[in-house]
Design an enzyme around this catalytic site. Structure first.
Site, PDB file in Angstrom:
ATOM      1  CG  ASP A  60      -9.342  -0.704   4.916  1.00  0.00           C
ATOM      2  OD1 ASP A  60      -9.070  -0.950   3.726  1.00  0.00           O
ATOM      3  OD2 ASP A  60      -8.590  -0.987   5.867  1.00  0.00           O
ATOM      4  CE  LYS A  62      -3.665  -2.610   2.204  1.00  0.00           C
ATOM      5  NZ  LYS A  62      -4.308  -3.043   3.456  1.00  0.00           N
ATOM      6  CD  GLN A  86      -3.294  -4.812   6.627  1.00  0.00           C
ATOM      7  OE1 GLN A  86      -3.239  -3.821   5.909  1.00  0.00           O
ATOM      8  NE2 GLN A  86      -3.885  -5.935   6.234  1.00  0.00           N
TER       9      GLN A  86
END
Ligand code: NAD
Length: 291
Positions: free
Chosen positions: A118, A51, A95
């Site tokens: 997200d 990312k 994450q």
């Protein structure tokens, strides 16, 4: 035919990079994504690294906040609050998975929905289910764009989604059944309690598999000419330098013989997921600066 996620992702990255150049040329700062990584999970480190590299490629700023696996839920919540309040940051991802002592639900709900790139916050998911504009969870978002770029018709087709996770299967089923461009399909969602899975998968014009079991879908489970999207990524021990190979949920060698279109693993859904995240970050920046 291969659905080359990596190639499409590179094209879209170039498009995003041009937008960022245009933003910066107007004197506005580029989009800024912050990733929080708690602990030392090997796969998570790789995802976060990818990312960061993608941010660099498109011209976004990115910051990685690394915290030890002994971090308490309160400490992580305090860090999220700090990022939520920082106007220089457009997108925040934490994450997953998190260490067992931290509630993933509490953490995803603590993220400011305006920075929820997200798409895991209840507000984002709720808006998605109602067909309203929102941050769409990156993997389903990336998949719809892959289908779109290859002009794969979804309207009126039967789409079977295997797996009902909150980050892939369920939002995927919502998108495919919605009235959006790559939607309007009739959707069946299957999961671990589905009896006689094959009965459903052979009916799929579009089969999307997110279960996390290597080579779970075999050729006899797929209709001739179907589009097969393999979301699975599992590290399987191997006698090579890395000590593992990546396997999808689809038995690729078998299924490519019957499928009309198929995504490879790696190089299919993975790179498109990162694109979904980049686009959400750009969207958040646009909502703030409107340039
Ligand atoms: P998960 O473990 O949260 O969910 C798995 C789902 O599979 C569950 O809904 C379960 O009901 C279903 N399932 C399990 N066994 C089954 C069976 N025998 N028959 C039918 N359904 C069954 O997984 P997830 O987070 O959705 O991830 C799935 C896979 O996708 C994993 O390999 C993960 O690493 C991968 N993944 C890849 C990307 C990417 O960017 N390519 C993104 C997210 C997840």
């Amino acid at each position: 035919m291969l659905l080359k996620g990596k190639e499409v992702a590179n094209q879209i990255k170039e498009e995003i990079a041009k937008e960022v150049q245009s933003i910066v040329s107007k004197g506005v700062r580029p989009p800024h994504l912050v990733a929080v990584l708690v602990g030392e999970d090997g796969a998570s480190k790789t995802y976060v690294k990818n990312k960061e590299l993608a941010c660099e490629k498109v011209g976004f700023s990115s910051t990685l906040v690394r915290l030890p696996d002994t971090t308490s839920e309160e400490e992580l919540l305090a860090k999220i609050e700090e990022i939520n309040n920082d106007d220089e940051i457009d997108g925040l991802i934490v994450q997953l998975p998190l260490p067992k002592h931290i509630s993933e639900h509490n953490i995803t709900q603590a993220i400011n929905p305006a920075k929820d790139v997200d798409g895991f916050h209840d507000v984002s998911v709720g808006r998605l289910s109602k067909g309203q504009d929102t941050f769409i969870s990156a993997t389903p978002y990336g998949i719809t764009q892959l289908l779109d770029r290859y002009n794969i018709e979804t309207k009126g087709k039967h789409c079977v989604v295997v797996g009902r996770s909150n980050i892939v299967g369920r939002p995927m089923s919502i998108l495919m059944s919605g009235s959006n461009k790559t939607g309007n399909a009739t959707v069946t969602i299957c999961h671990r309690h589905t009896v006689d899975l094959k009965k459903y998968t052979v009916m799929a014009d579009i089969l999307i598999v997110a279960v996390g079991i290597p080579e779970f879908i075999t050729a006899d489970m797929v209709k001739e000419g179907a589009t097969v999207i393999d979301v699975g990524i599992t590290r399987v021990d191997a006698d090579n330098k890395k000590g593992y190979v990546l396997k999808g949920d689809v038995n690729f060698d078998q299924v490519e013989e019957v499928a009309g279109y198929i995504t490879p693993v790696p190089g299919g859904v993975g790179p498109m997921t990162i694109i979904g995240l980049m686009q959400n970050t750009l969207k958040s920046h646009q909502a703030k600066f409107n340039v």
